[in-house]
Design a protein around this motif. Structure first.
Motif, PDB file in Angstrom:
ATOM      1  N   MET A 288       0.876  -1.211  -0.006  1.00  0.00           N
ATOM      2  CA  MET A 288       0.003   0.019   0.120  1.00  0.00           C
ATOM      3  C   MET A 288       0.702   1.154   0.221  1.00  0.00           C
ATOM      4  O   MET A 288       1.862   1.388   0.796  1.00  0.00           O
ATOM      5  CB  MET A 288      -0.806   0.134   1.256  1.00  0.00           C
ATOM      6  N   ALA A 289       0.692   2.268  -0.765  1.00  0.00           N
ATOM      7  CA  ALA A 289       1.259   3.513  -1.084  1.00  0.00           C
ATOM      8  C   ALA A 289       1.031   4.201   0.011  1.00  0.00           C
ATOM      9  O   ALA A 289       0.290   4.409   0.904  1.00  0.00           O
ATOM     10  CB  ALA A 289       1.018   4.069  -2.282  1.00  0.00           C
ATOM     11  N   ARG A 290       2.144   5.163   0.553  1.00  0.00           N
ATOM     12  CA  ARG A 290       2.310   6.156   1.717  1.00  0.00           C
ATOM     13  C   ARG A 290       1.146   7.149   1.249  1.00  0.00           C
ATOM     14  O   ARG A 290       1.418   7.652   0.210  1.00  0.00           O
ATOM     15  CB  ARG A 290       3.432   6.751   1.950  1.00  0.00           C
ATOM     16  N   PRO A 291       0.477   7.828   2.151  1.00  0.00           N
ATOM     17  CA  PRO A 291      -0.468   8.757   1.779  1.00  0.00           C
ATOM     18  C   PRO A 291       0.320  10.296   1.569  1.00  0.00           C
ATOM     19  O   PRO A 291       1.508  10.226   1.989  1.00  0.00           O
ATOM     20  CB  PRO A 291      -1.493   9.334   3.075  1.00  0.00           C
ATOM     21  N   PRO A 292      -0.022  10.970   0.714  1.00  0.00           N
ATOM     22  CA  PRO A 292       0.748  12.240   0.492  1.00  0.00           C
ATOM     23  C   PRO A 292       0.965  12.929   1.870  1.00  0.00           C
ATOM     24  O   PRO A 292       0.066  12.813   2.636  1.00  0.00           O
ATOM     25  CB  PRO A 292      -0.271  12.958  -0.515  1.00  0.00           C
ATOM     26  N   ARG A 293       2.055  13.962   1.753  1.00  0.00           N
ATOM     27  CA  ARG A 293       2.583  14.790   2.863  1.00  0.00           C
ATOM     28  C   ARG A 293       1.208  15.661   3.348  1.00  0.00           C
ATOM     29  O   ARG A 293       1.192  15.776   4.636  1.00  0.00           O
ATOM     30  CB  ARG A 293       3.576  15.368   2.459  1.00  0.00           C
ATOM     31  N   TRP A 294       0.513  16.106   2.555  1.00  0.00           N
ATOM     32  CA  TRP A 294      -0.555  17.127   2.821  1.00  0.00           C
ATOM     33  C   TRP A 294      -1.778  16.496   3.399  1.00  0.00           C
ATOM     34  O   TRP A 294      -2.591  17.050   4.004  1.00  0.00           O
ATOM     35  CB  TRP A 294      -0.975  17.846   1.672  1.00  0.00           C
ATOM     36  N   GLN A 295      -1.928  15.161   3.328  1.00  0.00           N
ATOM     37  CA  GLN A 295      -3.039  14.577   3.686  1.00  0.00           C
ATOM     38  C   GLN A 295      -3.643  14.461   5.297  1.00  0.00           C
ATOM     39  O   GLN A 295      -4.743  14.486   5.616  1.00  0.00           O
ATOM     40  CB  GLN A 295      -2.891  12.855   3.451  1.00  0.00           C
ATOM     41  N   ALA A 296      -2.124  14.470   5.979  1.00  0.00           N
ATOM     42  CA  ALA A 296      -2.626  14.646   7.570  1.00  0.00           C
ATOM     43  C   ALA A 296      -3.068  16.025   7.884  1.00  0.00           C
ATOM     44  O   ALA A 296      -3.890  16.324   8.666  1.00  0.00           O
ATOM     45  CB  ALA A 296      -1.130  14.343   8.130  1.00  0.00           C
ATOM     46  N   THR A 297      -2.542  17.107   7.024  1.00  0.00           N
ATOM     47  CA  THR A 297      -3.020  18.410   7.256  1.00  0.00           C
ATOM     48  C   THR A 297      -4.576  18.499   6.961  1.00  0.00           C
ATOM     49  O   THR A 297      -5.441  19.231   7.571  1.00  0.00           O
ATOM     50  CB  THR A 297      -2.213  19.435   6.670  1.00  0.00           C
ATOM     51  N   LEU A 298      -4.887  17.827   5.791  1.00  0.00           N
ATOM     52  CA  LEU A 298      -6.376  17.863   5.485  1.00  0.00           C
ATOM     53  C   LEU A 298      -7.201  17.067   6.250  1.00  0.00           C
ATOM     54  O   LEU A 298      -8.185  17.732   6.758  1.00  0.00           O
ATOM     55  CB  LEU A 298      -6.589  17.474   3.989  1.00  0.00           C
ATOM     56  N   ASP A 299      -6.704  16.105   6.733  1.00  0.00           N
ATOM     57  CA  ASP A 299      -7.588  15.260   7.826  1.00  0.00           C
ATOM     58  C   ASP A 299      -7.764  16.189   9.177  1.00  0.00           C
ATOM     59  O   ASP A 299      -8.809  16.187   9.694  1.00  0.00           O
ATOM     60  CB  ASP A 299      -6.958  14.202   8.285  1.00  0.00           C
TER      61      ASP A 299
END
Length: 92
Positions: A1-12
């Motif tokens: 499984m690919a790592r989520p993009p770096r910005w995904q945590a900020t969006l969450d």
């Protein structure tokens, strides 16, 4: 499984702040529900903008003009762009 993009945590984090803001606003028992709504919705918008900057590769940190390659820091963290201040004064 690919790592989520770096910005995904900020969006969450933005989504969580917006949900908290709405939950505070809808809670009739909360004494300062409107103030909590404004604060948390402000944070939600800030996190959304930071996530977009991260996604688009825009550096949104403040750099020291006198010393090249040095970030301006506040409490040990790099200072970042923010939203303009919110004024909650009633229109007279």
């Amino acid at each position: 499984m690919a790592r989520p993009p770096r910005w995904q945590a900020t969006l969450d984090a933005s989504i969580k702040e917006a949900c908290l803001a709405v939950r505070l606003y809808n809670d009739a028992a909360e004494s300062r529900s409107f103030e909590g709504f404004v604060v948390h919705m402000h944070l939600a918008w800030l996190y959304v903008l930071h996530a977009e900057f991260l996604r688009d590769g825009i550096d949104f940190r403040y750099w020291d003009k006198h010393r090249k390659r040095r970030l301006i820091k506040v409490d040990g963290e790099p200072k970042r762009w923010g939203l303009p201040p919110v004024h909650l004064t009633p229109d007279l």
